[in-house]
Design an enzyme around this catalytic site. Structure first.
Site, PDB file in Angstrom:
ATOM      1  N   ARG A   1       5.188  12.337  -2.921  1.00  0.00           N
ATOM      2  CA  ARG A   1       5.042  12.925  -1.580  1.00  0.00           C
ATOM      3  C   ARG A   1       6.136  12.396  -0.663  1.00  0.00           C
ATOM      4  O   ARG A   1       6.708  11.343  -0.917  1.00  0.00           O
ATOM      5  CB  ARG A   1       3.687  12.565  -0.967  1.00  0.00           C
ATOM      6  CG  ARG A   1       2.561  13.100  -1.819  1.00  0.00           C
ATOM      7  CD  ARG A   1       1.208  12.724  -1.323  1.00  0.00           C
ATOM      8  NE  ARG A   1       0.333  12.600  -2.485  1.00  0.00           N
ATOM      9  CZ  ARG A   1      -0.820  11.980  -2.494  1.00  0.00           C
ATOM     10  NH1 ARG A   1      -1.274  11.413  -1.400  1.00  0.00           N
ATOM     11  NH2 ARG A   1      -1.538  11.917  -3.586  1.00  0.00           N
TER      12      ARG A   1
ATOM     13  N   ARG B   1      13.009   4.563  12.692  1.00  0.00           N
ATOM     14  CA  ARG B   1      11.774   5.339  12.613  1.00  0.00           C
ATOM     15  C   ARG B   1      10.891   5.087  13.838  1.00  0.00           C
ATOM     16  O   ARG B   1      11.371   4.641  14.877  1.00  0.00           O
ATOM     17  CB  ARG B   1      11.082   5.028  11.278  1.00  0.00           C
ATOM     18  CG  ARG B   1      11.992   5.357  10.074  1.00  0.00           C
ATOM     19  CD  ARG B   1      11.298   5.151   8.764  1.00  0.00           C
ATOM     20  NE  ARG B   1      10.138   6.031   8.638  1.00  0.00           N
ATOM     21  CZ  ARG B   1       9.166   5.864   7.740  1.00  0.00           C
ATOM     22  NH1 ARG B   1       9.230   4.848   6.900  1.00  0.00           N
ATOM     23  NH2 ARG B   1       8.155   6.695   7.694  1.00  0.00           N
TER      24      ARG B   1
ATOM     25  N   ASN C   1       8.057  -5.691  -0.589  1.00  0.00           N
ATOM     26  CA  ASN C   1       7.944  -4.504   0.233  1.00  0.00           C
ATOM     27  C   ASN C   1       6.459  -4.384   0.569  1.00  0.00           C
ATOM     28  O   ASN C   1       5.666  -3.893  -0.237  1.00  0.00           O
ATOM     29  CB  ASN C   1       8.445  -3.254  -0.485  1.00  0.00           C
ATOM     30  CG  ASN C   1       8.408  -2.029   0.427  1.00  0.00           C
ATOM     31  OD1 ASN C   1       7.800  -2.070   1.497  1.00  0.00           O
ATOM     32  ND2 ASN C   1       9.040  -0.950   0.007  1.00  0.00           N
TER      33      ASN C   1
ATOM     34  N   GLU D   1      12.287  -9.836   2.463  1.00  0.00           N
ATOM     35  CA  GLU D   1      11.615  -8.605   2.906  1.00  0.00           C
ATOM     36  C   GLU D   1      12.462  -7.391   2.533  1.00  0.00           C
ATOM     37  O   GLU D   1      13.679  -7.385   2.734  1.00  0.00           O
ATOM     38  CB  GLU D   1      11.427  -8.669   4.432  1.00  0.00           C
ATOM     39  CG  GLU D   1      10.793  -7.421   5.007  1.00  0.00           C
ATOM     40  CD  GLU D   1      10.577  -7.522   6.515  1.00  0.00           C
ATOM     41  OE1 GLU D   1      10.955  -8.548   7.128  1.00  0.00           O
ATOM     42  OE2 GLU D   1      10.037  -6.547   7.081  1.00  0.00           O
TER      43      GLU D   1
ATOM     44  N   ALA E   1       3.032  -0.677   4.940  1.00  0.00           N
ATOM     45  CA  ALA E   1       2.586  -0.680   6.339  1.00  0.00           C
ATOM     46  C   ALA E   1       1.974  -2.016   6.765  1.00  0.00           C
ATOM     47  O   ALA E   1       1.885  -2.291   7.964  1.00  0.00           O
ATOM     48  CB  ALA E   1       1.599   0.462   6.569  1.00  0.00           C
TER      49      ALA E   1
ATOM     50  N   TYR F   1      11.172   9.002   1.573  1.00  0.00           N
ATOM     51  CA  TYR F   1      11.173   7.896   0.615  1.00  0.00           C
ATOM     52  C   TYR F   1      11.917   8.198  -0.686  1.00  0.00           C
ATOM     53  O   TYR F   1      12.002   7.335  -1.553  1.00  0.00           O
ATOM     54  CB  TYR F   1       9.735   7.483   0.309  1.00  0.00           C
ATOM     55  CG  TYR F   1       9.005   6.949   1.519  1.00  0.00           C
ATOM     56  CD1 TYR F   1       9.442   5.783   2.134  1.00  0.00           C
ATOM     57  CD2 TYR F   1       7.919   7.610   2.064  1.00  0.00           C
ATOM     58  CE1 TYR F   1       8.804   5.290   3.258  1.00  0.00           C
ATOM     59  CE2 TYR F   1       7.261   7.118   3.185  1.00  0.00           C
ATOM     60  CZ  TYR F   1       7.714   5.961   3.773  1.00  0.00           C
ATOM     61  OH  TYR F   1       7.076   5.478   4.885  1.00  0.00           O
TER      62      TYR F   1
ATOM     63  N   PRO G   1       0.786  -1.232   0.000  1.00  0.00           N
ATOM     64  CA  PRO G   1       0.000   0.000   0.000  1.00  0.00           C
ATOM     65  C   PRO G   1       0.819   1.283   0.000  1.00  0.00           C
ATOM     66  O   PRO G   1       1.824   1.393   0.702  1.00  0.00           O
ATOM     67  CB  PRO G   1      -0.836  -0.108   1.290  1.00  0.00           C
ATOM     68  CG  PRO G   1      -0.159  -1.137   2.113  1.00  0.00           C
ATOM     69  CD  PRO G   1       0.490  -2.086   1.152  1.00  0.00           C
ATOM     70  N   ASN G   2       0.340   2.216  -0.785  1.00  0.00           N
ATOM     71  CA  ASN G   2       0.846   3.590  -0.904  1.00  0.00           C
ATOM     72  C   ASN G   2       2.160   3.712  -1.659  1.00  0.00           C
ATOM     73  O   ASN G   2       2.602   4.821  -1.959  1.00  0.00           O
ATOM     74  CB  ASN G   2       0.966   4.262   0.481  1.00  0.00           C
ATOM     75  CG  ASN G   2      -0.375   4.347   1.173  1.00  0.00           C
ATOM     76  OD1 ASN G   2      -1.336   4.819   0.587  1.00  0.00           O
ATOM     77  ND2 ASN G   2      -0.457   3.857   2.405  1.00  0.00           N
TER      78      ASN G   2
ATOM     79  N   HIS H   1      12.571  -2.931   2.439  1.00  0.00           N
ATOM     80  CA  HIS H   1      12.032  -1.606   2.750  1.00  0.00           C
ATOM     81  C   HIS H   1      12.968  -0.542   2.218  1.00  0.00           C
ATOM     82  O   HIS H   1      14.195  -0.692   2.295  1.00  0.00           O
ATOM     83  CB  HIS H   1      11.855  -1.420   4.260  1.00  0.00           C
ATOM     84  CG  HIS H   1      10.934  -2.422   4.852  1.00  0.00           C
ATOM     85  ND1 HIS H   1       9.572  -2.352   4.681  1.00  0.00           N
ATOM     86  CD2 HIS H   1      11.173  -3.549   5.563  1.00  0.00           C
ATOM     87  CE1 HIS H   1       9.019  -3.400   5.275  1.00  0.00           C
ATOM     88  NE2 HIS H   1       9.971  -4.137   5.820  1.00  0.00           N
TER      89      HIS H   1
END
Ligand code: CA2
Length: 148
Positions: free
Chosen positions: A19, A108, A75, A99, A78, A24, A11-12, A101
């Protein structure tokens, strides 16, 4: 043709480059896909690249990868921190999952420090931004090459 690798984005991640570039980066997901496609050529990988904002679609893609893909680079966005369902999907197939990221999740917020995906992944790459994708392709290829 060498190994078949599926790169999945959760997601996203379709918003990348539009943004929060301070977190990112300015690279778009289309840029990352192009980077991965170029990498695939150099290491003889057959690449499939996808993104979904929907947990069930990601789970369906993991099921479909069973028997059709040699490895998955995930990835999960969330969902990494929330989804027992994704963890169970990975646990239910034999295809290895790496995995990935963009950000260093351990630097974070505390809620990003726990990953359900890590419980069932062969390993994890985080903190290298878009460059993590081709790194993950090398890591997966190396992992698959070491399998008997
Ligand atoms: O660092 C990563 O790759 C993450 O998986 C990205 C997820 C985040 O929830 C994870 O904790 C770490 C979020 C992706 C959101 O992407 C955006 C891109 C542009 C603008 C806003 C969000």
């Amino acid at each position: 043709m060498g190994h078949k690798i599926l790169i999945m984005n959760g997601p996203n991640l379709n918003l990348l480059g539009t943004r929060q570039p301070e977190v990112y980066g300015a690279t778009t997901l289309a840029d990352i896909e192009a980077l991965c496609a170029a990498k695939a050529e150099t290491i003889d990988v057959s690449l499939t690249f996808m993104q979904s904002n929907h947990e069930g679609e990601l789970i369906d893609a993991i099921h479909a990868a069973s028997g059709t893909q040699d490895g998955i680079i995930l990835n999960a966005g969330a969902y990494t921190h929330t989804s027992v369902a994704l963890m169970d999907a990975i646990g239910s197939v034999t295809v290895p999952v790496l995995e990935l990221h963009l950000s260093n999740i351990h630097q974070r917020e505390v809620f990003r420090h726990h990953s359900y995906i890590s419980k069932v992944a062969i390993g994890m790459i985080c903190g290298f931004g878009a460059a993590g994708y081709p790194l993950a392709m090398d890591a997966m290829t190396s992992y698959l090459g070491a399998q008997t």
